[in-house]
Write an enzyme that holds these catalytic residues in place. Structure first.
Site, PDB file in Angstrom:
ATOM      1  N   GLU A  17       3.738 -10.835  -0.322  1.00 32.73           N
ATOM      2  CA  GLU A  17       4.228 -11.273   0.992  1.00 32.73           C
ATOM      3  C   GLU A  17       3.394 -12.370   1.638  1.00 32.73           C
ATOM      4  OE1 GLU A  17       4.815  -6.703   1.123  1.00 32.73           O
ATOM      5  OE2 GLU A  17       3.513  -8.140   0.118  1.00 32.73           O
ATOM      6  N   ASP A 104       4.755  -4.678  -0.614  1.00 31.60           N
ATOM      7  CA  ASP A 104       4.222  -3.371  -0.227  1.00 31.60           C
ATOM      8  C   ASP A 104       5.179  -2.241  -0.589  1.00 31.60           C
ATOM      9  OD1 ASP A 104       2.001  -4.633   0.856  1.00 31.60           O
ATOM     10  OD2 ASP A 104       2.899  -4.784   2.850  1.00 31.60           O
ATOM     11  N   ASP A 106       6.622   0.311   0.833  1.00 32.46           N
ATOM     12  CA  ASP A 106       7.252   1.048   1.912  1.00 32.46           C
ATOM     13  C   ASP A 106       8.656   0.485   2.053  1.00 32.46           C
ATOM     14  OD1 ASP A 106       6.868  -1.409   3.094  1.00 32.46           O
ATOM     15  OD2 ASP A 106       5.468  -0.702   4.622  1.00 32.46           O
ATOM     16  N   GLU A 108       9.980  -1.529   4.197  1.00 37.11           N
ATOM     17  CA  GLU A 108       9.994  -2.961   4.478  1.00 37.11           C
ATOM     18  C   GLU A 108       9.707  -3.748   3.208  1.00 37.11           C
ATOM     19  OE1 GLU A 108      10.712  -5.859   7.388  1.00 37.11           O
ATOM     20  OE2 GLU A 108      10.563  -3.709   7.779  1.00 37.11           O
ATOM     21  N   TYR A 329      -3.734   0.580   1.828  1.00 37.12           N
ATOM     22  CA  TYR A 329      -2.567   0.171   2.616  1.00 37.12           C
ATOM     23  C   TYR A 329      -2.567   0.867   3.978  1.00 37.12           C
ATOM     24  CZ  TYR A 329       2.196  -1.332   3.536  1.00 37.12           C
ATOM     25  OH  TYR A 329       3.315  -1.923   4.079  1.00 37.12           O
ATOM     26  N   ARG A 331      -0.134   1.210   6.329  1.00 35.30           N
ATOM     27  CA  ARG A 331       1.063   1.845   6.889  1.00 35.30           C
ATOM     28  C   ARG A 331       1.325   3.129   6.120  1.00 35.30           C
ATOM     29  NH1 ARG A 331       2.439  -3.703   6.996  1.00 35.30           N
ATOM     30  NH2 ARG A 331       2.614  -4.460   9.152  1.00 35.30           N
ATOM     31  N   HIS A 377       1.713   7.803   1.427  1.00 39.21           N
ATOM     32  CA  HIS A 377       0.708   7.172   0.599  1.00 39.21           C
ATOM     33  C   HIS A 377      -0.598   7.912   0.833  1.00 39.21           C
ATOM     34  CE1 HIS A 377       3.674   4.162   0.016  1.00 39.21           C
ATOM     35  NE2 HIS A 377       3.557   3.617   1.211  1.00 39.21           N
TER      36      HIS A 377
END
Length: 909
Positions: A17, A104, A106, A108, A329, A331, A377
């Site tokens: 990203e 990532d 997740d 998103e 990570y 989130r 996670h």
């Protein structure tokens, strides 16, 4: 494209990203890999009419960006600022034999990978590569353990995106029609605003109570300690918890003694010379366990309490730490630590603190399951199988402070309990019983590394060590001092970012990964302002929340919003069809579309823009095009006055309202006249707070000179001399000997400052802006800038050969960079602050060119930047505010600015 005979030939393209993430991953991959950044989402729903393709522009649903009549099909567009990114990725893909989507793990990130797949349409083998930390071992392992895209996660994210668009784009226009243009509603943001507004209404309804107590300063064996009166004549003495906040009276059924000032004073005099004796002592050992490692929400809460960072700042800094390979990570809703993390923690504890601080067995934290928990996670922790000591990271500023916080919390989670001893004593004198309590730490345990913060100052005080002398029953103690103490009950505390995040998580409102953007949105859009750490709702927030609660109550209902989150989780788990769910929310007689259409006709705009506050029955509060204002009646006629933006709904009183209205009708008394112009000087209250003004608003001069008051200065403290000094700002202190340019002192948004050639320094507290000297200003400008994320330069490289400006290397929020005058440039690939040379720096600065805006005509107004659409929540369609007609005279101009009428104020003779 020529078909490749062997999939193993050619480069392997890895897409992430961000550039920082790409830069870090490149270090761990060989020459066969090319790592490129897609800069976040490469396509999205249209943000304005310009983004909508011509072929669908005439469709009714085009502005919404979702075809609600065709299975809620989203209209995805590649924004203009992403066309170059997409072209670059397609070019790189032409040369690739394999594609790794490494966004990532997740919802998103999964969605970004899916969009990349849809846009790039790769003809080579494509693999989904996931990892939770950016270390060499993690990246190498992720290359081997690839998987397919999880379309359940994609659908859940798509459903969330469409749901936010439907709610935002359907309710926001209703607010424009009934309240004011530019307002917005959102699935999560409106609930967050409601929580803050309801707390403010509790403060409005709160009735203060006063009561008294008696505080003794006692001593034994030379050790002093405090003790408070608890009982008198066998009747308990009242404390704050005994009063009802809605009535200000004692709670019904309470049999307590309420002391007044006279009684407390008399007791203080009568008891001091009495015989003070210990009648009871209780000792109790206690154990305190460490908090689990950080998850997204607790990291936001603690960094707000301990570091003063907003949720948005916390996530931005944590993102950079993750992308640079310092933390896992950020989130996550899981407190789980991997075996390698536990081993790394225990190694740190043993080497840094000793074996006695190590638990016999590792502490295992099960994955925390909260309402609407996102994908589980590992907890947020230092990256790798060996934790880097904060002092060895090379980090500075906010990045260092946040990493240090994460490191300490992770280490503490594996340390032994703290052992404490609580002691409470009862002491009698005459008919009075006093109580004293103490707490000593027998063994600090995890407290050696980390102490958790609290939103309650009283709780913080309770955790501090308080030592009592050795006390035994029948021991005598001496009274050194005995004083009556005055107390008042306090209204419920306003939310801070930390306590709001805590409440939203508890109620299952939104998801921790979006809290930062939600809180940022409600502040940016004027629903909430920050007063210190407190989140204070504006009158606009009060009005909007009232309207939504009255007419669209379920969309600000905590339970309904939590159920929405649960439904999105069910979609992610493959248990719910996303199209059917969206149809149930949006369509039908009880759906969002019908509800807004039906309720819209029932809402009277004048009533919608108006509210009252308890205890202020004579006044009404309104929100108009130019802000909030208060109205009342004088001699049978309606009169009004604008409310300053910093006026809090719970803090406004009838006296404040009367003062504003009186000033509006009669004008303000002047402080005196300016000796140079003979114009009157006033202290006035405006929308943005109190200010001083030279002269009156007249048809000839509709913009008299004004200056804001310094922070903390009250209008009643301003005299003529201070007002004249403020009106002279900014003032020139002298000429800089090195540049020949002026050094000035002024007053800005963030307080008093000195400035030289665009280089600002805040004037420290205790220093008066009126007394600042040229020498003091020179001394301040010679010091390196201070502030969040700012520090002294990491390295001085020398002077630029053309301009003579110093070239320095600094550490910023996005990593090290070179600064020369007003031009900044990132370090080149592979360079570090230690290795970069003056020649390299000069080339980079020359390539960057002069700072933007330099040399522009002074009179030319800078174009307003386009507003960014909120991705996570609170979307609203673009609204063009009606242009004001050109005012023909001062009166019209004043009215356009929200001034109800032009007045000539009274001058003191």
């Amino acid at each position: 494209m020529a078909k490749k005979s062997d999939a193993t030939d050619g480069i392997k393209l890895v897409i992430v990203e961000s550039p920082t993430k790409a830069k870090t991953i490149r270090k761990f991959l060989g020459r066969d890999y090319v790592v490129e950044s897609c800069m976040g989402h490469i396509r999205d729903l249209p943000q304005s009419a310009k983004d909508i393709p011509e072929k669908v522009k005439k469709e009714k649903w085009a502005q919404l960006g979702v075809n609600v009549d065709k299975n809620f099909e989203p209209l995805y567009c590649v924004p203009k600022d992403k066309t170059k990114v997409v072209k670059n990725l397609k070019d790189k893909l032409e040369e690739a034999s394999e594609l790794y989507l490494a966004t990532d793990e997740d919802r998103e990130g999964e969605s970004i990978s899916w969009h990349l797949l849809e846009v790039l349409k790769p003809k080579v083998p494509t693999k989904r590569m996931v990892f939770h930390e950016i270390t060499k071992d993690a990246i190498q392992k992720a290359l081997k353990d690839t998987r397919e895209i999880d379309f359940n996660l994609v659908r859940a994210q798509e459903a969330r995106r469409v749901l936010d668009r439907l709610v935002g784009y359907t309710i926001s226009p209703l607010l424009w029609k009934k309240v004011a243009y530019g307002l917005s509603a959102g699935r999560v943001q409106s609930v967050a605003v409601r929580l803050i507004v309801e707390r403010e209404l509790e403060r409005v309804r709160f009735k203060k109570s006063s009561y008294w107590g008696v505080l003794a300063e006692l001593s034994k064996d030379g050790v002093s300690f405090e003790s408070r009166l608890q009982q008198y004549k066998n009747q308990r003495v009242a404390t704050g918890k005994d009063f009802d906040g809605l009535t200000g009276q004692l709670t019904a059924g309470k049999d307590v003694l309420v002391l007044d000032e006279k009684t407390a004073g008399k007791l203080s005099m009568d008891l001091k010379s009495g015989n003070w004796q210990v009648t009871d002592v209780e000792e109790k050992p206690t154990f305190r366990k460490p908090a689990p490692p950080f998850i997204t929400s607790t990291l936001q809460q603690e960094s707000n309490r301990k570091l003063g960072l907003s949720s948005r700042e916390t996530m931005q800094v944590a993102q950079k730490l993750y992308e640079q390979g310092f933390i896992t990570y950020m989130r996550t809703d899981s407190t789980f630590l991997s075996n390698e993390a536990i081993t790394a923690s225990r190694d740190c504890i043993e080497s840094k603190y000793g074996k006695e601080y190590l638990t016999p067995q590792p502490r295992n934290y099960a994955a925390k399951k909260v309402k609407g928990a996102q994908e589980a996670h590992e907890a947020i922790r230092p990256a790798g199988n060996q934790f880097m000591d904060p002092d060895e990271t090379g980090l500075t500023g906010t990045q260092f402070r946040l990493y240090d916080l994460i490191w300490k919390r992770t280490i503490a989670s594996q340390m032994v309990d703290a052992r404490q001893k609580q002691v409470s004593a009862k002491i009698t004198v005459g008919d009075a019983l006093f109580g004293a309590s103490g707490m000593t730490i027998e063994f600090p345990g995890f407290l050696r590394a980390y102490v958790e913060g609290s939103d309650d100052p009283e709780a913080d005080l309770a955790e501090r060590e308080v030592r009592l002398p050795a006390l035994k029953v029948k021991d005598g103690v001496k009274c050194a001092k005995l004083d009556p103490t005055s107390h008042e009950t306090k209204p419920p505390a306003r939310y801070t970012e930390a306590s709001l995040v805590q409440t939203m998580e508890k109620e299952g409102i939104g998801r921790p990964s979006t809290y930062a953007s939600v809180i940022g949105t409600i502040i940016d859009r004027g629903y909430v302002r920050k007063n210190g750490t407190a989140l204070v709702p504006t009158f606009t927030a009060m009005i909007v929340s009232k309207l939504l609660s009255q007419y669209l109550s379920q969309y600000v209902d905590l339970g309904f919003t939590s159920e929405m989150e649960q439904s999105l989780d069910n979609i992610a788990d493959g248990e719910l069809d996303w199209e059917s769910y969206l149809a149930s929310v949006y369509k039908g007689p009880k759906g969002l579309r019908a509800m807004v259409d039906n309720q819209g006709d029932k809402i009277d705009p004048n009533e919608a823009r108006t509210m009252t506050l308890e205890g202020m029955d004579k006044y009404k509060f309104h929100v108009g095009r130019y802000g909030a204002y208060v109205t009342t009646q004088r001699d049978g006629e309606d009169v009004s006055a604008s409310l300053p933006d910093n006026e809090s709904p719970a803090d406004i009183t009838p006296e404040i309202a009367e003062k504003l209205i009186d000033q509006k009708i009669n004008g303000a008394d002047s402080l005196g006249n300016d000796p140079e112009t003979d114009l009157p000087v006033y202290v006035l209250n405006g929308r943005y707070g109190p200010y001083v003004q030279l002269g009156d608003v007249t048809p000839e001069d509709d913009k008299p000179k004004r200056a804001s008051l310094p922070p903390g200065t009250q209008p009643e403290q301003v005299d003529l001399a201070m007002a004249l000094s403020l009106l002279q700002l900014p003032k020139t202190l002298g000429t800089h000997p090195g540049t020949g340019k002026d050094i000035k002192a002024g007053l800005g948004r963030f307080g008093p400052f000195v400035v030289h050639d665009g280089d600002y320094r805040s004037i420290p507290k205790g220093e008066s802006i009126f007394n600042i000297t040229f020498e003091k200003a020179m001394e301040m400008l010679a010091q390196p800038k201070k502030g969040r994320g700012r520090a002294a330069p990491l390295k001085e490289l020398g002077a630029h050969p053309d301009s003579g400006d110093a070239i320095q290397v600094f550490n910023g929020p996005y990593g090290p960079y070179i600064k020369c005058g007003k031009v900044n440039a990132s370090l080149p690939e592979g360079a570090t602050p230690d290795t970069v040379t003056l020649e390299q720096a000069v080339a980079l600065i020359n390539e960057k060119g002069p700072a933007k805006g330099k040399g522009k005509a002074k009179g030319k107004a800078k174009a307003a930047p386009k507003a960014k659409a909120a991705k996570a929540d609170g979307e609203k369609p673009a609204a063009k505010k009606p242009a004001l007609k050109k005012a023909a005279n001062a009166k019209e101009k004043a009215e356009a600015l929200g001034v109800k009428k032009v007045v000539t104020r009274k001058s003191k003779k």
